[in-house]
Design a protein around this motif. Sequence first.
Motif, PDB file in Angstrom:
ATOM      1  N   GLU A 141     -23.249 -59.026  12.433  1.00 48.05           N
ATOM      2  CA  GLU A 141     -23.150 -58.773  11.004  1.00 48.05           C
ATOM      3  C   GLU A 141     -22.746 -57.320  10.748  1.00 48.05           C
ATOM      4  OE1 GLU A 141     -26.516 -58.697   7.872  1.00 48.05           O
ATOM      5  OE2 GLU A 141     -25.908 -60.796   8.051  1.00 48.05           O
ATOM      6  N   GLN A 142     -23.267 -56.404  11.546  1.00 41.31           N
ATOM      7  CA  GLN A 142     -22.915 -54.999  11.382  1.00 41.31           C
ATOM      8  C   GLN A 142     -21.441 -54.755  11.686  1.00 41.31           C
ATOM      9  OE1 GLN A 142     -25.468 -54.242   9.506  1.00 41.31           O
ATOM     10  NE2 GLN A 142     -25.510 -52.201  10.389  1.00 41.31           N
ATOM     11  N   ILE A 143     -20.898 -55.475  12.666  1.00 42.61           N
ATOM     12  CA  ILE A 143     -19.472 -55.337  12.981  1.00 42.61           C
ATOM     13  C   ILE A 143     -18.634 -55.744  11.772  1.00 42.61           C
ATOM     14  CG2 ILE A 143     -17.581 -56.321  14.341  1.00 42.61           C
ATOM     15  CD1 ILE A 143     -19.552 -56.483  16.705  1.00 42.61           C
ATOM     16  N   ILE A 144     -18.975 -56.883  11.172  1.00 43.61           N
ATOM     17  CA  ILE A 144     -18.234 -57.366  10.009  1.00 43.61           C
ATOM     18  C   ILE A 144     -18.316 -56.363   8.868  1.00 43.61           C
ATOM     19  CG2 ILE A 144     -18.182 -59.154   8.215  1.00 43.61           C
ATOM     20  CD1 ILE A 144     -19.051 -61.146  10.373  1.00 43.61           C
ATOM     21  N   ARG A 145     -19.523 -55.888   8.600  1.00 42.27           N
ATOM     22  CA  ARG A 145     -19.713 -54.932   7.507  1.00 42.27           C
ATOM     23  C   ARG A 145     -18.931 -53.644   7.772  1.00 42.27           C
ATOM     24  NH1 ARG A 145     -24.652 -55.179   7.461  1.00 42.27           N
ATOM     25  NH2 ARG A 145     -25.020 -56.316   5.528  1.00 42.27           N
ATOM     26  N   ARG A 146     -19.018 -53.145   9.004  1.00 38.13           N
ATOM     27  CA  ARG A 146     -18.367 -51.872   9.335  1.00 38.13           C
ATOM     28  C   ARG A 146     -16.843 -51.991   9.242  1.00 38.13           C
ATOM     29  NH1 ARG A 146     -20.570 -51.355  13.850  1.00 38.13           N
ATOM     30  NH2 ARG A 146     -18.915 -52.074  15.220  1.00 38.13           N
ATOM     31  N   VAL A 147     -16.279 -53.062   9.808  1.00 35.28           N
ATOM     32  CA  VAL A 147     -14.824 -53.217   9.815  1.00 35.28           C
ATOM     33  C   VAL A 147     -14.289 -53.421   8.402  1.00 35.28           C
ATOM     34  CG1 VAL A 147     -12.921 -54.675  10.597  1.00 35.28           C
ATOM     35  CG2 VAL A 147     -14.758 -54.078  12.181  1.00 35.28           C
ATOM     36  N   LEU A 148     -14.927 -54.288   7.622  1.00 37.70           N
ATOM     37  CA  LEU A 148     -14.437 -54.545   6.272  1.00 37.70           C
ATOM     38  C   LEU A 148     -14.568 -53.316   5.380  1.00 37.70           C
ATOM     39  CD1 LEU A 148     -15.639 -58.191   5.555  1.00 37.70           C
ATOM     40  CD2 LEU A 148     -13.351 -57.403   6.145  1.00 37.70           C
ATOM     41  N   SER A 301     -17.549 -69.201  11.809  1.00 36.79           N
ATOM     42  CA  SER A 301     -18.923 -68.727  11.963  1.00 36.79           C
ATOM     43  C   SER A 301     -18.990 -67.206  11.967  1.00 36.79           C
ATOM     44  CB  SER A 301     -19.516 -69.253  13.274  1.00 36.79           C
ATOM     45  OG  SER A 301     -18.859 -68.643  14.387  1.00 36.79           O
ATOM     46  N   LEU A 302     -20.197 -66.679  11.832  1.00 37.68           N
ATOM     47  CA  LEU A 302     -20.410 -65.234  11.900  1.00 37.68           C
ATOM     48  C   LEU A 302     -19.920 -64.684  13.232  1.00 37.68           C
ATOM     49  CD1 LEU A 302     -22.172 -62.788  10.452  1.00 37.68           C
ATOM     50  CD2 LEU A 302     -23.660 -63.250  12.393  1.00 37.68           C
ATOM     51  N   THR A 303     -20.237 -65.371  14.327  1.00 37.41           N
ATOM     52  CA  THR A 303     -19.854 -64.896  15.651  1.00 37.41           C
ATOM     53  C   THR A 303     -18.348 -64.791  15.789  1.00 37.41           C
ATOM     54  OG1 THR A 303     -21.840 -65.846  16.662  1.00 37.41           O
ATOM     55  CG2 THR A 303     -19.989 -65.392  18.124  1.00 37.41           C
ATOM     56  N   MET A 304     -17.630 -65.835  15.387  1.00 36.99           N
ATOM     57  CA  MET A 304     -16.173 -65.816  15.528  1.00 36.99           C
ATOM     58  C   MET A 304     -15.539 -64.796  14.588  1.00 36.99           C
ATOM     59  SD  MET A 304     -13.579 -66.747  17.128  1.00 36.99           S
ATOM     60  CE  MET A 304     -14.358 -67.943  18.184  1.00 36.99           C
ATOM     61  N   MET A 305     -16.075 -64.654  13.381  1.00 33.86           N
ATOM     62  CA  MET A 305     -15.520 -63.672  12.458  1.00 33.86           C
ATOM     63  C   MET A 305     -15.719 -62.253  12.985  1.00 33.86           C
ATOM     64  SD  MET A 305     -13.775 -63.190   9.718  1.00 33.86           S
ATOM     65  CE  MET A 305     -13.882 -64.713   8.758  1.00 33.86           C
ATOM     66  N   SER A 306     -16.867 -61.977  13.570  1.00 36.53           N
ATOM     67  CA  SER A 306     -17.101 -60.635  14.111  1.00 36.53           C
ATOM     68  C   SER A 306     -16.145 -60.341  15.260  1.00 36.53           C
ATOM     69  CB  SER A 306     -18.556 -60.489  14.574  1.00 36.53           C
ATOM     70  OG  SER A 306     -18.826 -61.279  15.725  1.00 36.53           O
TER      71      SER A 306
END
Length: 642
Positions: A141-148, A301-306
């Motif tokens: 989740e942190q990867i998604i938040r950081r990248v976006l 999924s969260l995993t694939m999106m990250s």
Amino acid sequence: MIPIRVAQRGTGILREFNEAGVLSAADVHVAERLGRLGGEDRELVLFAAALAVRAVRSGSVCLDLTRMRDIGVDADEERPELLVDPAELPWPEEAGVVEALRESPLVFGGPRGPLRPLRLTDPSRPGTGPLLYLDRYYQQEQIIRRVLTARAAGHPRTDPAVVRRELDRLFGPPENLVDRQRIAAALAATHWTTVVAGGPGTGKTHTIARILALLVAQHAADPGGGAPPRIALAAPTGKAAARLQEAVRDQAPALGLPELSAATLHRLLGWQRGRTTRFRYHEHNRLPYDVVVVDETSMVSLTMMSRLLAALRPDTRLVLAGDPDQLASVDAGAVLADLVAAPFPGTADPSFEEVLGAELAVAAAADPGESETLTDLERDRLRGGIVRLTRGRRFGGRIAELAVAVRAGDTEAALGLLRAGGEMLELLGPDENAAVRADIVATAQRVGTAARAGDAAAALAAFESHRLLCAHRRGPFGVEHWDRVAAEWAATVGSGPDHRHGTWYPGQPLLVTANDHEARIYNGDTGVVVARPDGSLRVALQRGDEPYLVHPTQFPAVVTVFAMTIHRSQGSQYDAVTIVLPEPGSGLLTRELLYTAITRARRHVRIIGTEEAIRTAIDRHVLRASGLSLDDLGSAPVAVED
């Protein structure tokens, strides 16, 4: 009834909740193993850890400790009436669980080492309680938040004059109307990340093709652009990727697009069997594309999106398209729904304002009776590159009204539409099977006649005219039961094995259950066995305008299908659908499930079930716990420290 597996080592509250079906044996085993590795033996901590595992298994990214009592029992598809009511179980007080976690070595590490398998966070939004994560999902989740957040901090270089010119070429001159497809293209031209949300038939793939044409033209007009942009099309499943590829290729000649191929996200990222690094592309080896488009993002999924976001170059345009109201990924996370619902970072881009600002101002000033305007929420979303398409073109009338009522949670309006009936809507009791039998028999006759004549296109068209959809796989309301019943009905009109071709027969409906990318066969494909002039058989699959014929022995895995799960039907459309609803006690009965099933139909929706089941489905809105949906993307949850 399938017996509940009980963890033999489980004791106390863990065993009691395991025996009741709230926790599985695997949930208990994982919690106890974490406890042994981290030196934690307190019952409340292990119970919370087991619930966190259970939450992920249910699709949530984390456990909302204020809502842990909302976790239900594992659905028993055959005997739901025997399930225990979770409210009757001895749930511990939230405050005691949180206090125990705040002191646990599983959260802060301990004398046995730095192992921190759990993360306890305190979201900043008022009214939201502590969230308990398994560390893996917290990091994703942190990867998604950081990248976006990083991608939203700036904007690509844009020539507004070129963008306006291309928008007029692709969409026609602007009118005093809010054209959300035009807005989506303008966003993609001026933002690194664009989210195109919308229900079935709102023109998402139509918009994607024009976004690509705009980006290609924009790149060509850039004096320093160099070679044409490298474009990747992707989707979570092979079936969805094939449909995206067909939709874009059909429009490519008119739009001046090159021939593009689509792949699953696994293939895009270069999945590697048996390698230490699971994917070829990652944060240290980025994807070599200038534009990446992902369709059916609701199923990611969260995993694939990250993994996808980590593998993107900062200067790669990303376009995410999908319906946030459909069923989410079978794995943890509902990323698309979170991105559309949550406050998204971003500041107004001057180039976007220069391209569309005047048009939007004219539309806003027009007579409300003649022009549709953007709401304040929509304008906020535009700053983050998010637009929601709302004008449905695939179906309308009472089907659209029913879908809107279900999506909005308006139970009385939905029931009123179904009670009124009409040409488009039909509500029947659980034992009223005459109408569905007539449809199945008629469909089987049309499919069989065309298949025996070797008319693959007609056989596929007849096969897509009606589909029987179920929530469950097993039990009296499930696919296994209805497949058997429907096959018996079809056999009464000669649609069944003729013993001349062994396993296969003309008119046999098939569902593919495994991918073979080399043969262009994808998990989720449906097709029909058709006869050839020489007496041999082929399986016809729909590929664009022409059927794709494959020898039956080429399929990696295939089953005969007269009924399918609603999950399997995502991304498909049929003239009519019959939806078999389970009893109200089924845990699978949700608003998202019913909405997804209804929106598969173009012309007619028949629901077999009780009003109580419909009421339960609409009232039960899936709420997948997630930090993305609760926190501003720009401010990560604050981990509780010593």
